[in-house]
Write a protein that holds these residues in place. Structure first.
Motif, PDB file in Angstrom:
ATOM      1  N   THR A  14       0.851  -1.177   0.000  1.00 22.74           N
ATOM      2  CA  THR A  14       0.000   0.000   0.000  1.00 22.74           C
ATOM      3  C   THR A  14       0.887   1.227   0.000  1.00 22.74           C
ATOM      4  O   THR A  14       1.690   1.424   0.931  1.00 22.74           O
ATOM      5  CB  THR A  14      -0.930   0.023   1.228  1.00 22.74           C
ATOM      6  OG1 THR A  14      -1.700  -1.175   1.241  1.00 22.74           O
ATOM      7  CG2 THR A  14      -1.866   1.228   1.175  1.00 22.74           C
ATOM      8  N   LYS A  16       1.699   5.285   0.104  1.00 19.49           N
ATOM      9  CA  LYS A  16       1.149   6.525   0.622  1.00 19.49           C
ATOM     10  C   LYS A  16       0.608   7.314  -0.568  1.00 19.49           C
ATOM     11  O   LYS A  16       1.227   7.313  -1.651  1.00 19.49           O
ATOM     12  CB  LYS A  16       2.218   7.315   1.361  1.00 19.49           C
ATOM     13  CG  LYS A  16       2.658   6.657   2.659  1.00 19.49           C
ATOM     14  CD  LYS A  16       3.705   7.484   3.374  1.00 19.49           C
ATOM     15  CE  LYS A  16       4.113   6.807   4.678  1.00 19.49           C
ATOM     16  NZ  LYS A  16       5.183   7.565   5.366  1.00 19.49           N
ATOM     17  N   HIS A  19       2.773   9.281  -2.945  1.00 19.60           N
ATOM     18  CA  HIS A  19       3.896   8.575  -3.569  1.00 19.60           C
ATOM     19  C   HIS A  19       3.462   7.434  -4.484  1.00 19.60           C
ATOM     20  O   HIS A  19       4.297   6.651  -4.930  1.00 19.60           O
ATOM     21  CB  HIS A  19       4.829   8.028  -2.490  1.00 19.60           C
ATOM     22  CG  HIS A  19       5.414   9.081  -1.613  1.00 19.60           C
ATOM     23  ND1 HIS A  19       6.362   9.975  -2.047  1.00 19.60           N
ATOM     24  CD2 HIS A  19       5.152   9.397  -0.320  1.00 19.60           C
ATOM     25  CE1 HIS A  19       6.685  10.788  -1.062  1.00 19.60           C
ATOM     26  NE2 HIS A  19       5.955  10.466  -0.009  1.00 19.60           N
ATOM     27  N   ASP A  51      -9.025   0.547  -4.520  1.00 19.94           N
ATOM     28  CA  ASP A  51      -8.100   1.505  -3.913  1.00 19.94           C
ATOM     29  C   ASP A  51      -6.832   1.556  -4.758  1.00 19.94           C
ATOM     30  O   ASP A  51      -6.028   0.623  -4.729  1.00 19.94           O
ATOM     31  CB  ASP A  51      -7.791   1.092  -2.476  1.00 19.94           C
ATOM     32  CG  ASP A  51      -6.908   2.074  -1.734  1.00 19.94           C
ATOM     33  OD1 ASP A  51      -6.275   2.941  -2.373  1.00 19.94           O
ATOM     34  OD2 ASP A  51      -6.839   1.961  -0.493  1.00 19.94           O
ATOM     35  N   ASN A  53      -4.121   2.872  -4.423  1.00 23.98           N
ATOM     36  CA  ASN A  53      -2.864   2.866  -3.684  1.00 23.98           C
ATOM     37  C   ASN A  53      -2.401   1.456  -3.324  1.00 23.98           C
ATOM     38  O   ASN A  53      -1.316   1.294  -2.798  1.00 23.98           O
ATOM     39  CB  ASN A  53      -3.005   3.683  -2.390  1.00 23.98           C
ATOM     40  CG  ASN A  53      -3.341   5.130  -2.644  1.00 23.98           C
ATOM     41  OD1 ASN A  53      -3.057   5.675  -3.697  1.00 23.98           O
ATOM     42  ND2 ASN A  53      -3.971   5.757  -1.673  1.00 23.98           N
ATOM     43  N   LEU A  87       5.713   3.925   1.735  1.00 28.30           N
ATOM     44  CA  LEU A  87       4.722   2.862   1.873  1.00 28.30           C
ATOM     45  C   LEU A  87       3.934   3.004   3.165  1.00 28.30           C
ATOM     46  O   LEU A  87       4.505   3.276   4.223  1.00 28.30           O
ATOM     47  CB  LEU A  87       5.400   1.492   1.846  1.00 28.30           C
ATOM     48  CG  LEU A  87       6.276   1.162   0.654  1.00 28.30           C
ATOM     49  CD1 LEU A  87       6.853  -0.235   0.802  1.00 28.30           C
ATOM     50  CD2 LEU A  87       5.526   1.320  -0.647  1.00 28.30           C
ATOM     51  N   GLU A  88       2.628   2.804   3.050  1.00 22.16           N
ATOM     52  CA  GLU A  88       1.785   2.686   4.240  1.00 22.16           C
ATOM     53  C   GLU A  88       1.976   1.314   4.865  1.00 22.16           C
ATOM     54  O   GLU A  88       2.000   1.170   6.083  1.00 22.16           O
ATOM     55  CB  GLU A  88       0.297   2.859   3.874  1.00 22.16           C
ATOM     56  CG  GLU A  88      -0.106   4.241   3.484  1.00 22.16           C
ATOM     57  CD  GLU A  88      -0.203   5.193   4.663  1.00 22.16           C
ATOM     58  OE1 GLU A  88      -0.302   4.736   5.817  1.00 22.16           O
ATOM     59  OE2 GLU A  88      -0.165   6.403   4.406  1.00 22.16           O
ATOM     60  N   ASP A  89       2.091   0.297   3.986  1.00 22.31           N
ATOM     61  CA  ASP A  89       2.183  -1.070   4.473  1.00 22.31           C
ATOM     62  C   ASP A  89       2.753  -1.965   3.384  1.00 22.31           C
ATOM     63  O   ASP A  89       2.566  -1.700   2.186  1.00 22.31           O
ATOM     64  CB  ASP A  89       0.795  -1.585   4.877  1.00 22.31           C
ATOM     65  CG  ASP A  89       0.844  -2.946   5.551  1.00 22.31           C
ATOM     66  OD1 ASP A  89       1.646  -3.112   6.488  1.00 22.31           O
ATOM     67  OD2 ASP A  89       0.090  -3.836   5.132  1.00 22.31           O
TER      68      ASP A  89
END
Length: 99
Positions: A14, A16, A19, A51, A53, A87-89
Motif C-alpha cells: 500500500t 502513501k 507517492h 483503492d 494505492n 509505503l503505508e504497508d
C-alpha cells in the motif's frame, strides 16, 4: 516435515497517496529481473480496483529457499531503498497449497 511443493506468495503493498506513482514505477521495475530468476514460475503485478494505492504481487516459486534468495536479491534491496518512507504497508504471505 519438509514441504516439497511449490510456494505461492501474495505480496500486498500500500503506497502513501503522495507517492503512489513512484511506488508503481518501483514495483514495475521488479518484474523483469524477478521473472528472469531461476525458480520463478509466476510473478504478476495487480492493482486494486477499489483503492488505487494498493498493489498485489501474485507469485509462484519452485521452493521456499529459492523465494528466500529472491527476497535477498539486489533488485529487492533497491526497491526497498527507492521506496523508503513511501509505503503505508507491505505484507508478504508465503503459502503452500493444502490438500
Amino acid at each position: 516435515m519438509t514441504n516439497t511443493s511449490t510456494l505461492a506468495v501474495i505480496g500486498l503493498v500500500t503506497a502513501k497517496p503522495d507517492h503512489v506513482d513512484r511506488v508503481y514505477e518501483a514495483l514495475t521495475a521488479l518484474i523483469a529481473p524477478t521473472r528472469a530468476e531461476d525458480g520463478n514460475i509466476r510473478y504478476d503485478l495487480h492493482r486494486s480496483d477499489d483503492d488505487a494505492n494498493v498493489f498485489a504481487f501474485i507469485e509462484e516459486w519452485a521452493s521456499r529457499p529459492i523465494w528466500e534468495e529472491h527476497m535477498e536479491s539486489d533488485h529487492i534491496a533497491q526497491f526497498k531503498e527507492n521506496t523508503d518512507g513511501m509505503l503505508e504497508d507491505m505484507t508478504v504471505y508465503p503459502l503452500y497449497e493444502t490438500p
